[in-house]
Design a protein around this motif. Structure first.
Motif, PDB file in Angstrom:
ATOM      1  N   ALA A 102     -44.310 -42.252  16.295  1.00 19.98           N
ATOM      2  CA  ALA A 102     -43.953 -43.652  16.066  1.00 19.98           C
ATOM      3  C   ALA A 102     -42.524 -43.966  16.502  1.00 19.98           C
ATOM      4  CB  ALA A 102     -44.130 -44.001  14.594  1.00 19.98           C
ATOM      5  N   GLY A 103     -41.826 -42.953  17.070  1.00 20.82           N
ATOM      6  CA  GLY A 103     -40.473 -43.187  17.546  1.00 20.82           C
ATOM      7  C   GLY A 103     -39.377 -42.690  16.633  1.00 20.82           C
ATOM      8  N   GLY A 104     -39.759 -41.981  15.565  1.00 19.66           N
ATOM      9  CA  GLY A 104     -38.778 -41.487  14.616  1.00 19.66           C
ATOM     10  C   GLY A 104     -38.164 -40.160  15.019  1.00 19.66           C
ATOM     11  N   CYS A 105     -37.259 -39.678  14.181  1.00 20.88           N
ATOM     12  CA  CYS A 105     -36.550 -38.420  14.414  1.00 20.88           C
ATOM     13  C   CYS A 105     -36.754 -37.513  13.203  1.00 20.88           C
ATOM     14  CB  CYS A 105     -35.069 -38.692  14.636  1.00 20.88           C
ATOM     15  SG  CYS A 105     -34.100 -37.244  15.057  1.00 20.88           S
ATOM     16  N   VAL A 106     -37.288 -36.325  13.426  1.00 22.87           N
ATOM     17  CA  VAL A 106     -37.567 -35.374  12.348  1.00 22.87           C
ATOM     18  C   VAL A 106     -36.946 -34.034  12.730  1.00 22.87           C
ATOM     19  CG1 VAL A 106     -39.348 -34.207  11.003  1.00 22.87           C
ATOM     20  CG2 VAL A 106     -39.738 -36.536  11.826  1.00 22.87           C
ATOM     21  N   ILE A 107     -35.859 -33.656  12.061  1.00 21.30           N
ATOM     22  CA  ILE A 107     -35.133 -32.442  12.418  1.00 21.30           C
ATOM     23  C   ILE A 107     -34.903 -31.593  11.173  1.00 21.30           C
ATOM     24  CG2 ILE A 107     -33.064 -31.492  13.504  1.00 21.30           C
ATOM     25  CD1 ILE A 107     -32.694 -34.175  14.888  1.00 21.30           C
ATOM     26  N   ASP A 108     -35.269 -30.321  11.239  1.00 22.83           N
ATOM     27  CA  ASP A 108     -35.019 -29.401  10.141  1.00 22.83           C
ATOM     28  C   ASP A 108     -33.502 -29.236   9.958  1.00 22.83           C
ATOM     29  OD1 ASP A 108     -34.543 -26.708   8.840  1.00 22.83           O
ATOM     30  OD2 ASP A 108     -36.727 -26.788   8.753  1.00 22.83           O
ATOM     31  N   PRO A 109     -33.001 -29.290   8.730  1.00 18.45           N
ATOM     32  CA  PRO A 109     -31.556 -29.124   8.511  1.00 18.45           C
ATOM     33  C   PRO A 109     -31.000 -27.820   9.076  1.00 18.45           C
ATOM     34  CG  PRO A 109     -32.615 -29.944   6.524  1.00 18.45           C
ATOM     35  CD  PRO A 109     -33.719 -29.595   7.482  1.00 18.45           C
ATOM     36  N   GLU A 110     -31.809 -26.760   9.101  1.00 17.39           N
ATOM     37  CA  GLU A 110     -31.347 -25.486   9.654  1.00 17.39           C
ATOM     38  C   GLU A 110     -31.081 -25.605  11.153  1.00 17.39           C
ATOM     39  OE1 GLU A 110     -30.262 -21.449   9.929  1.00 17.39           O
ATOM     40  OE2 GLU A 110     -30.320 -22.908   8.294  1.00 17.39           O
ATOM     41  N   VAL A 111     -31.853 -26.442  11.844  1.00 19.11           N
ATOM     42  CA  VAL A 111     -31.617 -26.669  13.268  1.00 19.11           C
ATOM     43  C   VAL A 111     -30.251 -27.319  13.471  1.00 19.11           C
ATOM     44  CG1 VAL A 111     -32.408 -27.912  15.319  1.00 19.11           C
ATOM     45  CG2 VAL A 111     -34.072 -26.856  13.784  1.00 19.11           C
ATOM     46  N   VAL A 112     -29.951 -28.321  12.658  1.00 16.33           N
ATOM     47  CA  VAL A 112     -28.654 -28.990  12.743  1.00 16.33           C
ATOM     48  C   VAL A 112     -27.532 -28.004  12.467  1.00 16.33           C
ATOM     49  CG1 VAL A 112     -27.199 -30.801  11.765  1.00 16.33           C
ATOM     50  CG2 VAL A 112     -29.645 -31.206  12.083  1.00 16.33           C
ATOM     51  N   ARG A 113     -27.691 -27.181  11.430  1.00 16.84           N
ATOM     52  CA  ARG A 113     -26.649 -26.222  11.069  1.00 16.84           C
ATOM     53  C   ARG A 113     -26.367 -25.257  12.212  1.00 16.84           C
ATOM     54  NH1 ARG A 113     -25.556 -21.310   9.622  1.00 16.84           N
ATOM     55  NH2 ARG A 113     -27.683 -20.609   9.985  1.00 16.84           N
ATOM     56  N   GLN A 114     -27.434 -24.739  12.823  1.00 19.21           N
ATOM     57  CA  GLN A 114     -27.237 -23.756  13.891  1.00 19.21           C
ATOM     58  C   GLN A 114     -26.618 -24.384  15.135  1.00 19.21           C
ATOM     59  OE1 GLN A 114     -30.231 -20.837  14.730  1.00 19.21           O
ATOM     60  NE2 GLN A 114     -31.087 -20.931  12.673  1.00 19.21           N
ATOM     61  N   LEU A 115     -26.997 -25.610  15.441  1.00 18.40           N
ATOM     62  CA  LEU A 115     -26.394 -26.283  16.592  1.00 18.40           C
ATOM     63  C   LEU A 115     -24.907 -26.544  16.368  1.00 18.40           C
ATOM     64  CD1 LEU A 115     -29.181 -28.811  17.583  1.00 18.40           C
ATOM     65  CD2 LEU A 115     -28.451 -26.810  18.868  1.00 18.40           C
ATOM     66  N   LEU A 116     -24.543 -26.913  15.155  1.00 19.15           N
ATOM     67  CA  LEU A 116     -23.131 -27.134  14.848  1.00 19.15           C
ATOM     68  C   LEU A 116     -22.355 -25.819  14.890  1.00 19.15           C
ATOM     69  CD1 LEU A 116     -23.379 -29.731  11.930  1.00 19.15           C
ATOM     70  CD2 LEU A 116     -22.603 -30.140  14.265  1.00 19.15           C
ATOM     71  N   THR A 117     -22.965 -24.745  14.397  1.00 19.30           N
ATOM     72  CA  THR A 117     -22.324 -23.433  14.432  1.00 19.30           C
ATOM     73  C   THR A 117     -22.082 -22.990  15.857  1.00 19.30           C
ATOM     74  OG1 THR A 117     -23.334 -22.769  12.331  1.00 19.30           O
ATOM     75  CG2 THR A 117     -22.540 -21.006  13.762  1.00 19.30           C
ATOM     76  N   ARG A 118     -23.058 -23.238  16.735  1.00 21.34           N
ATOM     77  CA  ARG A 118     -22.947 -22.816  18.124  1.00 21.34           C
ATOM     78  C   ARG A 118     -21.783 -23.506  18.843  1.00 21.34           C
ATOM     79  NH1 ARG A 118     -22.843 -20.769  21.182  1.00 21.34           N
ATOM     80  NH2 ARG A 118     -24.188 -21.214  22.935  1.00 21.34           N
ATOM     81  N   ARG A 119     -21.412 -24.709  18.391  1.00 20.66           N
ATOM     82  CA  ARG A 119     -20.308 -25.400  19.028  1.00 20.66           C
ATOM     83  C   ARG A 119     -18.981 -24.673  18.785  1.00 20.66           C
ATOM     84  NH1 ARG A 119     -21.514 -31.810  17.674  1.00 20.66           N
ATOM     85  NH2 ARG A 119     -23.458 -31.982  18.846  1.00 20.66           N
ATOM     86  N   HIS A 120     -18.901 -23.901  17.690  1.00 22.71           N
ATOM     87  CA  HIS A 120     -17.664 -23.213  17.350  1.00 22.71           C
ATOM     88  C   HIS A 120     -17.601 -21.811  17.942  1.00 22.71           C
ATOM     89  CE1 HIS A 120     -17.972 -26.373  14.211  1.00 22.71           C
ATOM     90  NE2 HIS A 120     -16.676 -26.427  14.379  1.00 22.71           N
ATOM     91  N   ASP A 121     -18.669 -21.070  17.909  1.00 22.22           N
ATOM     92  CA  ASP A 121     -18.659 -19.702  18.418  1.00 22.22           C
ATOM     93  C   ASP A 121     -20.060 -19.349  18.906  1.00 22.22           C
ATOM     94  OD1 ASP A 121     -18.505 -17.060  18.999  1.00 22.22           O
ATOM     95  OD2 ASP A 121     -17.664 -16.432  17.093  1.00 22.22           O
ATOM     96  N   PRO A 122     -20.275 -19.285  20.218  1.00 24.74           N
ATOM     97  CA  PRO A 122     -21.613 -19.014  20.747  1.00 24.74           C
ATOM     98  C   PRO A 122     -22.155 -17.645  20.378  1.00 24.74           C
ATOM     99  CG  PRO A 122     -19.978 -18.909  22.486  1.00 24.74           C
ATOM    100  CD  PRO A 122     -19.279 -19.463  21.277  1.00 24.74           C
ATOM    101  N   LEU A 123     -21.279 -16.715  19.991  1.00 21.99           N
ATOM    102  CA  LEU A 123     -21.756 -15.367  19.667  1.00 21.99           C
ATOM    103  C   LEU A 123     -22.369 -15.281  18.275  1.00 21.99           C
ATOM    104  CD1 LEU A 123     -18.883 -13.151  21.136  1.00 21.99           C
ATOM    105  CD2 LEU A 123     -20.999 -13.918  22.234  1.00 21.99           C
ATOM    106  N   THR A 124     -22.169 -16.301  17.446  1.00 19.01           N
ATOM    107  CA  THR A 124     -22.698 -16.228  16.089  1.00 19.01           C
ATOM    108  C   THR A 124     -24.215 -16.307  16.043  1.00 19.01           C
ATOM    109  OG1 THR A 124     -22.439 -18.627  15.804  1.00 19.01           O
ATOM    110  CG2 THR A 124     -20.615 -17.219  15.088  1.00 19.01           C
TER     111      THR A 124
END
Length: 226
Positions: free
Chosen positions: A126-148
């Protein structure tokens, strides 16, 4: 009723999801690889695509790569990624395109309710956005240190790659099979945002350069059994 194209290389899971979605009166066209996914979308023009990340032939990020490409070819195509892990190489690109249609990214192991999963599919369609919070957390973590994002064993393999070791030499150093080394390296490429459309040699160099950048608590390679 939705018309869904579903892509997953695991036969039992794929057929189980087809049966599940059919219970909610949705029609599903199921395929097992990224090439078949692209063809099915072109033929069926579905209301939503549900795809895994890892599919043949390399089992890295073909499904997510295909999803990004399909969104470019079919603007507004709703896509829900359903996977066991977060593939950052294309996940950010997919999730940044929410202004052109529904997008979702759910982790298989964290879905505890069938109705919630089906609701997620319908919301994305229907055009919505459904994202698991763990996905958001890991993407934010990757911005700081790709080796994590790497496991301890993957970091050991990468450390040996940085020493200039071949796959055969890494096999000897860590006393694991060359097949296992290859799987670790493919996983490293995926987690360090080195997509499969680059050559392996190029990705290997870029992985080593990422490793050599300053990061905290970067371990030396250990020798020992897997």
């Amino acid at each position: 009723m939705l018309r869904i194209v579903l892509a997953d290389d695991a036969v039992l899971l794929r057929e189980g999801l087809v049966a599940l979605l059919a219970r909610f009166n949705h029609t599903v066209v199921a395929v097992g690889d990224a090439i078949a996914l692209a063809a099915a979308v072109d033929d069926e023009r579905p209301d939503v695509v549900v795809t895994d990340v890892r599919m043949p032939p390399t089992f890295t990020d073909e499904g997510l790569h295909a999803a990004v490409d399909l969104r470019l070819r079919h603007p507004g195509l709703p896509v829900l990624v359903l996977s066991q892990y977060v593939a950052t190489a294309y996940a950010a690109k997919l999730l940044e395109s929410t202004d052109s249609g529904g997008v979702g990214y759910l982790l298989k192991d964290r879905i505890l309710d069938v109705a919630e999963f089906v609701d997620g599919v319908e919301r994305v369609a229907a055009g919505g956005c459904v994202i698991d919070p763990e996905v958001v957390r890991q993407l934010l973590t990757r911005r700081h240190d790709p080796l994590t994002r790497l496991t301890p064993r993957e970091r050991e393999v990468l450390a040996l790659m940085a020493e200039g070791r071949s796959n055969a030499a890494i096999t000897t150093s860590l006393t694991i099979s060359e097949k296992v080394v290859g799987k670790h390296i493919n996983s490293i490429f995926t987690k360090l945002d080195l997509p499969a459309d680059s050559t392996d040699d190029h990705r290997r160099v870029r992985a080593v350069l990422t490793y050599l950048q300053p990061h905290d608590q970067k371990p030396a390679a250990r020798r020992g059994p897997s």
